[in-house]
Design an enzyme around this catalytic site. Structure first.
Site, PDB file in Angstrom:
ATOM      1  N   PRO B  55       0.842  -1.191   0.000  1.00 44.99           N
ATOM      2  CA  PRO B  55       0.000   0.000   0.000  1.00 44.99           C
ATOM      3  C   PRO B  55       0.886   1.252   0.000  1.00 44.99           C
ATOM      4  O   PRO B  55       2.059   1.165   0.394  1.00 44.99           O
ATOM      5  CB  PRO B  55      -0.772  -0.093   1.324  1.00 44.99           C
ATOM      6  CG  PRO B  55      -0.415  -1.401   1.942  1.00 44.99           C
ATOM      7  CD  PRO B  55       0.822  -1.897   1.288  1.00 44.99           C
ATOM      8  N   ALA B  56       0.323   2.398  -0.413  1.00 45.30           N
ATOM      9  CA  ALA B  56       1.031   3.666  -0.280  1.00 45.30           C
ATOM     10  C   ALA B  56       1.029   4.046   1.206  1.00 45.30           C
ATOM     11  O   ALA B  56       0.176   3.551   1.958  1.00 45.30           O
ATOM     12  CB  ALA B  56       0.353   4.733  -1.125  1.00 45.30           C
ATOM     13  N   ASP B 133      14.063 -10.244   8.690  1.00 40.94           N
ATOM     14  CA  ASP B 133      14.027 -10.271  10.154  1.00 40.94           C
ATOM     15  C   ASP B 133      13.506 -11.589  10.743  1.00 40.94           C
ATOM     16  O   ASP B 133      13.313 -11.681  11.944  1.00 40.94           O
ATOM     17  CB  ASP B 133      13.202  -9.085  10.691  1.00 40.94           C
ATOM     18  CG  ASP B 133      13.617  -8.726  12.127  1.00 40.94           C
ATOM     19  OD1 ASP B 133      14.809  -8.854  12.428  1.00 40.94           O
ATOM     20  OD2 ASP B 133      12.742  -8.364  12.926  1.00 40.94           O
TER      21      ASP B 133
END
Lengths: 297, 297
Positions: B55-56, B133
């Site tokens: 998403p933006a 991660d």
């Protein structure tokens, strides 16, 4: 669009350099000569289980590994696939050891037809494949490597040739600081203990953990990090640092890691390169004066 | 069994360092933050086509690449998979962009559940996967890297932490000889031309070609190899060297690569490290004697 200037231009033509995890994975190695021998060393160090397919005689170091590493290396004394097959697909169709049963396939044989057939079969099975001496048939290449315990360095020259890679590798190996193994062991132990104390992945905790590790490493020199191997030093760093949202420097830790050695190291490191030359000049002058003095007296 | 001593012990715990070829391959990158940004740089340099799902707003450098690299980067402005799914399998089942359609999958998002679901889906589809991660969910890791044109160096610390890798990387970067890009370009051009002249893979010709390249590189210093960029130098090496089963040294080639600079380089390189100190001592002695001489006169 003036901010576009702040991003460097993309220079294509690189490979993606990776550290591949093979611990507990199954690797098929076809071939028993010198090239296969160099691959085998890397594969065994990575903890893979290697299935080796090659007629005798094996290159001596491979024969040695077959004898001494039975848990990690299984030798099938025969050729791979069906040499009498009519099509490349059939040639690489080894009923006992199909490429799709493996997590990685490497060929190091002079038989180009077999190599290409194995490559095609591996691509179909989506098994990563390396075909020695046939770059277009490779999903990945090897580079010249250095290993110092937990530290690994790879040099890749995008196919310019192994010799240049080896020259650069040797230069690079000489430049690796002597304390690096200790430093990695110390920081690695601290990181492991921090993860036990503040477990979980993703989110705010993960970000804080990463930030704290970076800030702590920034506050310690490479030759001081070895002190983190001491459990007491780690306890102080975590109790008085992590828990208190603080970053401790070497001097803040009771064990005074590095101590006098680190201090002397500081001074020597700080000395400019011309200092020995100046000292020699002064010593020379003193000896010269003393000598004249003695002669004239 | 005394010869067993000649083979070094296998030290497990390493990763297999590889140069992965992504030219023309399809890579799925899930996430639009700083970690995704660092991955994206490596991916675009390797010539992959990247499908970015996030998403933006995007991290600024990613937004810049989306705007300037339309042929190599396609952005889907949305989340990946089905967040409302009942099972992990369904969560990672993205109908438009299934992981099995890609040659490599990277996730760099804070959503641990989604990351793990994507990892499982990638393993099922046999697509290599890296989950930022979350080390256990990775087929491969990234390391700290240096690039100088065709030369790439990667430093891996087996998970001790990125900061130590960066310190070693910087030390290593400073040690890389200045002439290395020229040397790689020269040797690369020679190797390409030799392959055109003596094509084919495997067998005796391939072995002779490899041997001749190594012997020729052995006869040239790194700072001389840049001269091989000259087509006339390559022509002489191939006509008078390869064709005549000979290995030519820099002095044998008309263009006299390196020339006076190389000669001076030889002398300076040959000088022992204590020479400046000795010279300074002698100079100091001379000045000391002269000074006493002058004062006493």
């Amino acid at each position: 669009m003036s901010e576009t200037k702040t991003y460097p231009e993309i220079k294509r033509g690189a490979s993606l350099l990776l550290a591949w995890r093979l611990e507990g994975k199954r690797v098929l190695l076809i071939g028993g000569g010198v090239v296969a021998a160099s691959r085998l060393g890397f594969l065994l160090e990575s903890g893979a289980h290697v299935t080796l397919v090659s007629p005798a005689p094996l290159e001596p170091s491979i024969a040695h590994r077959v004898a001494t590493e039975p848990e990690h290396l299984t030798w099938h004394e025969r050729g791979y696939g069906n040499p009498d097959a009519a099509t490349p697909e059939e040639m690489a169709a080894d009923k006992e050891l199909p490429v799709g049963d493996f997590d990685m396939v490497l060929t190091a044989v002079d038989d180009v037809q077999l190599s290409q057939a194995v490559c095609t079969a591996a691509r179909t099975a989506r098994t990563p494949v390396n075909v020695a001496d046939v770059p277009p048939e490779c999903d990945f290449y090897f580079g010249a490597q250095v290993r110092r315990g937990p530290l690994q360095v790879m040099v890749s020259t995008s196919g310019a040739g192994p010799k240049v890679a080896v020259i650069v590798r040797d230069t690079v190996a000489n430049a690796i600081p002597a304390d690096v193994e200790d430093a990695i062991a110390g920081v690695g132990a601290l990181r492991t203990e921090l993860r036990q104390r503040a477990p979980g992945v993703g989110g705010a905790l993960s970000k804080r953990r990463m930030r704290w590790m970076i800030d702590t490493c920034d506050a310690w020199r490479l030759d001081q990090m070895g002190a983190m191997k001491d459990p007491e030093v780690r306890r102080q760093l975590l109790d008085d640092g992590w828990e208190q949202h603080k970053v401790l420097r070497p001097g803040d830790v009771g064990a005074a890691p590095g101590g006098v050695k680190a201090l002397v190291g500081d001074v020597v490191r700080a000395a400019p390169a011309w200092l020995p030359t100046l000292a020699a000049f002064v010593a020379g002058a003193a000896v010269g004066v003393a000598w004249v003095d003695r002669v004239r007296r």
